[in-house]
Design a protein around this motif. Structure first.
Motif, PDB file in Angstrom:
ATOM      1  N   UNK A  23      12.066   8.182   2.921  1.00 27.66           N
ATOM      2  CA  UNK A  23      11.857   7.677   4.278  1.00 27.66           C
ATOM      3  C   UNK A  23      11.618   8.844   5.227  1.00 27.66           C
ATOM      4  N   UNK A  24      10.653   8.693   6.110  1.00 27.87           N
ATOM      5  CA  UNK A  24      10.339   9.740   7.073  1.00 27.87           C
ATOM      6  C   UNK A  24       9.182  10.618   6.659  1.00 27.87           C
ATOM      7  N   UNK A  25       8.834  10.634   5.360  1.00 27.75           N
ATOM      8  CA  UNK A  25       7.654  11.399   4.930  1.00 27.75           C
ATOM      9  C   UNK A  25       6.392  10.753   5.504  1.00 27.75           C
ATOM     10  N   UNK A  26       5.362  11.572   5.706  1.00 27.28           N
ATOM     11  CA  UNK A  26       4.084  11.079   6.202  1.00 27.28           C
ATOM     12  C   UNK A  26       3.008  11.337   5.162  1.00 27.28           C
ATOM     13  N   UNK A  27       2.213  10.306   4.894  1.00 31.68           N
ATOM     14  CA  UNK A  27       1.107  10.432   3.946  1.00 31.68           C
ATOM     15  C   UNK A  27       0.037   9.414   4.318  1.00 31.68           C
ATOM     16  N   UNK A  28      -1.225   9.794   4.155  1.00 31.62           N
ATOM     17  CA  UNK A  28      -2.367   8.941   4.489  1.00 31.62           C
ATOM     18  C   UNK A  28      -2.230   8.315   5.875  1.00 31.62           C
ATOM     19  N   UNK A  29      -1.633   9.067   6.776  1.00 30.96           N
ATOM     20  CA  UNK A  29      -1.561   8.648   8.167  1.00 30.96           C
ATOM     21  C   UNK A  29      -0.438   7.701   8.516  1.00 30.96           C
ATOM     22  N   UNK A  31       3.943   6.894   8.355  1.00 35.25           N
ATOM     23  CA  UNK A  31       5.282   7.430   8.131  1.00 35.25           C
ATOM     24  C   UNK A  31       6.102   6.377   7.398  1.00 35.25           C
ATOM     25  N   UNK A  32       6.718   6.771   6.303  1.00 35.63           N
ATOM     26  CA  UNK A  32       7.421   5.817   5.457  1.00 35.63           C
ATOM     27  C   UNK A  32       8.689   5.326   6.129  1.00 35.63           C
ATOM     28  N   UNK A  33       8.875   4.001   6.105  1.00 35.90           N
ATOM     29  CA  UNK A  33      10.029   3.384   6.735  1.00 35.90           C
ATOM     30  C   UNK A  33      11.235   3.357   5.799  1.00 35.90           C
ATOM     31  N   UNK A  34      11.013   3.575   4.500  1.00 40.54           N
ATOM     32  CA  UNK A  34      12.091   3.527   3.511  1.00 40.54           C
ATOM     33  C   UNK A  34      11.708   4.397   2.326  1.00 40.54           C
ATOM     34  N   UNK A  41       4.168   0.342  -3.959  1.00 39.01           N
ATOM     35  CA  UNK A  41       3.133   0.287  -2.923  1.00 39.01           C
ATOM     36  C   UNK A  41       3.710   0.481  -1.524  1.00 39.01           C
ATOM     37  N   UNK A  42       2.878   1.064  -0.657  1.00 37.27           N
ATOM     38  CA  UNK A  42       3.199   1.296   0.746  1.00 37.27           C
ATOM     39  C   UNK A  42       2.099   0.661   1.594  1.00 37.27           C
ATOM     40  N   UNK A  43       2.472   0.006   2.690  1.00 36.97           N
ATOM     41  CA  UNK A  43       1.481  -0.556   3.604  1.00 36.97           C
ATOM     42  C   UNK A  43       0.844   0.561   4.426  1.00 36.97           C
ATOM     43  N   UNK A  44      -0.492   0.575   4.470  1.00 32.54           N
ATOM     44  CA  UNK A  44      -1.217   1.570   5.254  1.00 32.54           C
ATOM     45  C   UNK A  44      -1.555   1.052   6.648  1.00 32.54           C
ATOM     46  N   UNK A  67       4.231  -7.404   7.639  1.00 34.55           N
ATOM     47  CA  UNK A  67       4.530  -6.097   7.031  1.00 34.55           C
ATOM     48  C   UNK A  67       3.955  -5.012   7.929  1.00 34.55           C
ATOM     49  N   UNK A  68       4.781  -4.061   8.325  1.00 35.00           N
ATOM     50  CA  UNK A  68       4.353  -2.979   9.216  1.00 35.00           C
ATOM     51  C   UNK A  68       3.859  -1.785   8.413  1.00 35.00           C
ATOM     52  N   UNK A  69       3.004  -0.944   8.993  1.00 37.75           N
ATOM     53  CA  UNK A  69       2.573   0.272   8.319  1.00 37.75           C
ATOM     54  C   UNK A  69       3.780   1.127   7.925  1.00 37.75           C
ATOM     55  N   UNK A  70       3.739   1.667   6.717  1.00 38.62           N
ATOM     56  CA  UNK A  70       4.823   2.507   6.223  1.00 38.62           C
ATOM     57  C   UNK A  70       5.889   1.751   5.469  1.00 38.62           C
ATOM     58  N   UNK A  71       5.817   0.414   5.456  1.00 39.78           N
ATOM     59  CA  UNK A  71       6.825  -0.376   4.745  1.00 39.78           C
ATOM     60  C   UNK A  71       6.531  -0.425   3.242  1.00 39.78           C
ATOM     61  N   UNK A  72       7.614  -0.584   2.496  1.00 42.38           N
ATOM     62  CA  UNK A  72       7.526  -0.832   1.060  1.00 42.38           C
ATOM     63  C   UNK A  72       6.941  -2.230   0.858  1.00 42.38           C
ATOM     64  N   UNK A  73       5.934  -2.352  -0.009  1.00 42.80           N
ATOM     65  CA  UNK A  73       5.288  -3.635  -0.287  1.00 42.80           C
ATOM     66  C   UNK A  73       5.625  -4.039  -1.716  1.00 42.80           C
ATOM     67  N   UNK A  74       6.426  -5.098  -1.835  1.00 39.57           N
ATOM     68  CA  UNK A  74       6.846  -5.520  -3.182  1.00 39.57           C
ATOM     69  C   UNK A  74       7.292  -6.985  -3.134  1.00 39.57           C
ATOM     70  N   UNK A  75       8.118  -7.391  -4.050  1.00 35.08           N
ATOM     71  CA  UNK A  75       8.483  -8.796  -4.200  1.00 35.08           C
ATOM     72  C   UNK A  75       9.236  -9.361  -3.000  1.00 35.08           C
ATOM     73  N   UNK A  76       9.832  -8.497  -2.181  1.00 35.70           N
ATOM     74  CA  UNK A  76      10.578  -8.985  -1.016  1.00 35.70           C
ATOM     75  C   UNK A  76       9.664  -9.423   0.123  1.00 35.70           C
TER      76      UNK A  76
END
Length: 486
Positions: A23-29, A31-34, A41-44, A67-76
């Motif tokens: 969480x907090x890392x930045x990639x492809x524009x 910032x990861x929320x978790x 997968x991560x939402x871009x 789903x917001x940018x940077x969120x984990x995208x999975x079964x939840x």
């Protein structure tokens, strides 16, 4: 710093984590929320509730909430959108690939024109009651006649008695097809005598010229008599020699086993290159695991060479969906726990990754369970996703080499050389005794170079170089049980 996220298609609102991310890392524009596990997968960008979520440029399900940018995208926050039936129209959209000969290999050309990659003696029990008897014959014969052929193997199974109708016919069809396989330089059928799967029913469909039979109830010492028959088979099989053969003589089975979030990025596209190479040379590739093309079937239907072939694909897919619903199961009862842990969220996602193993080849045939492939090009084979059942079906259909991609790993081996291809380099490093090829390297290297290397490895294995499973003595079959047991 190594690449953190990989976006497959620029239209995709998600990207795959190539390593564990915090969480907090930045990639492809973004910032990861978790924390994001590797392969997940991560939402871009923002995805609305109810909107389709795309990966590979195609929908893999629908968002169950915003789903917001940077969120984990999975079964939840994503669920399947698969339906129990499908309505399809024939809309061909493919171009025939240019022919290319490819490398040669050293194989065993049989009397019927097919080419084997091994010259082995196979011992097939007609019924589970003599499965261990067949194994004893193989074990003792292998020690007694070591080195005279490429191997002596028994393929035990629990079926052949107390089965009815189509279920019994399925068992008989698989065993008969295996008896006719070009990798078998000789076959010993071991029966009991009172089983439902009577040997005479199998013999009607066997064209194997080097065949012996034994009935355990009628024999004195069935093991020693079986070994004597194996020696007769070896004497004839020893006359076969390897000759240089074109890639067109190879029949390639392609299979997923324990997929992860990297399978659709690395191993499966790489295997797709192999399917393209073999079919472009005039050879055959066989794709199975029909429940694992649900959600991606239209990609294959668009490559049907004719409307009749398209119709067979439709019947195959809808027939398999009906098989699920008849048993009260949803058609989306997949991915497996291992798939989920590896980052695959829905069956559509798994399927879109899985069909890449077929490359861009034209679909020329559709095979029922237990049927043998007869045409060059890409064939679809009726069988479930289970590793052992589907790989056995591939061998029975005539595959002389199987490419088995995996993100989780398995020690299993099957009747024909099975090349285990790891989707990630971590698995390849941890399990070198299981894995034959590391496809994780394609993330850091050129896909074309990796494809050339793998094609060369396939040619070497087809010429006799052992796979990891062969070195480990892993040889098994499994038969699809679908009906009533008495």
């Amino acid at each position: 710093m190594t690449l953190a996220l990989f976006q497959i298609d620029p239209r995709d609102p998600v990207a795959t984590a190539l390593r564990p991310l915090q969480a907090g890392e930045t990639a492809l524009g973004v910032t990861l929320a978790a924390d994001i596990p590797q392969g997940h997968k991560v939402a871009l960008r923002a995805i609305k509730a109810g909107a389709p979520v795309h990966k590979f440029g195609f929908p893999i399900g629908r968002a169950t909430r915003a789903i917001a940018p940077g969120e984990h995208v999975h079964t939840h926050n994503v669920a399947t959108a698969l339906a129990a039936t499908g309505s399809y129209a024939y809309q061909p959209a493919f171009e025939a690939a240019p022919m290319h000969a490819g490398p040669t290999f050293l194989g065993y050309r049989r009397a019927d024109g097919r080419v084997g990659t091994r010259n082995e003696i196979w011992i097939l029990p007609t019924v589970g009651c003599v499965g261990r008897t067949a194994e004893k014959i193989a074990e003792r014969a292998a020690r007694r006649f070591e080195g005279r052929v490429d191997g002596i193997h028994a393929f035990a199974h629990p079926f052949g008695c107390s089965q009815l109708g189509d279920d019994l016919e399925g068992t008989r069809a698989i065993l008969t097809a295996l008896a006719n396989h070009p990798n078998a330089g000789g076959v010993l059928l071991v029966g009991l005598g009172c089983e439902s799967n009577q040997m005479r029913g199998m013999l009607e469909g066997i064209s194997q010229p080097n065949l012996r039979t034994i009935g355990a109830q009628a024999a004195g010492d069935e093991v020693e008599e079986g070994i004597a028959l194996v020696e007769q088979l070896i004497e004839q099989a020893e006359q076969a020699v390897r000759t240089e053969e074109p890639l067109a003589s190879l029949v390639l089975g392609v299979k997923c086993g324990g997929s992860d979030g990297f399978s659709g990025l690395t191993a499966n596209p790489l295997v797709g290159r192999m399917s393209d190479a073999v079919t472009a040379a005039g050879g055959t590739a066989i794709l199975t695991e029909i429940p694992e093309i649900f959600g991606a079937e239209q990609l294959l239907m668009a490559r049907a060479e004719s409307e009749p072939v398209f119709g067979k694909i439709v019947d195959l897919v809808n027939g398999f969906k009906a098989y699920f619903t008849r048993h009260g199961e949803p058609v989306s009862e997949n991915p497996s726990p291992g798939n989920l842990a590896g980052g695959i969220t829905t069956l559509e996602e798994k399927s879109l990754g899985a069909v890449q193993k077929a490359g861009h080849a034209t679909v020329t045939d559709v095979l029922g369970y237990g049927q043998r492939v007869e045409r060059a090009g890409l064939a679809l084979l009726e069988a479930p996703g289970n590793d052992a059942v589907s790989s056995t079906a591939l061998a029975a259909a005539g595959a002389t080499v199987i490419l088995f991609t995996t993100g989780r790993g398995t020690p299993l081996g099957f009747p024909v050389p099975t090349i285990k291809i790891a989707s990630n380099s971590d698995l390849a490093a941890r399990k070198p005794g299981w894995i034959d090829f590391d496809a994780g390297q394609v993330l850091a290297e050129d896909m074309n170079a990796a494809a050339d290397t793998l094609l060369g490895r396939i040619a070497a294995i087809a010429s006799g170089s052992p796979t990891a499973a062969e070195r480990n003595g892993e040889r098994e079959i499994a038969i699809w049980k679908r009906g009533v047991t008495l």
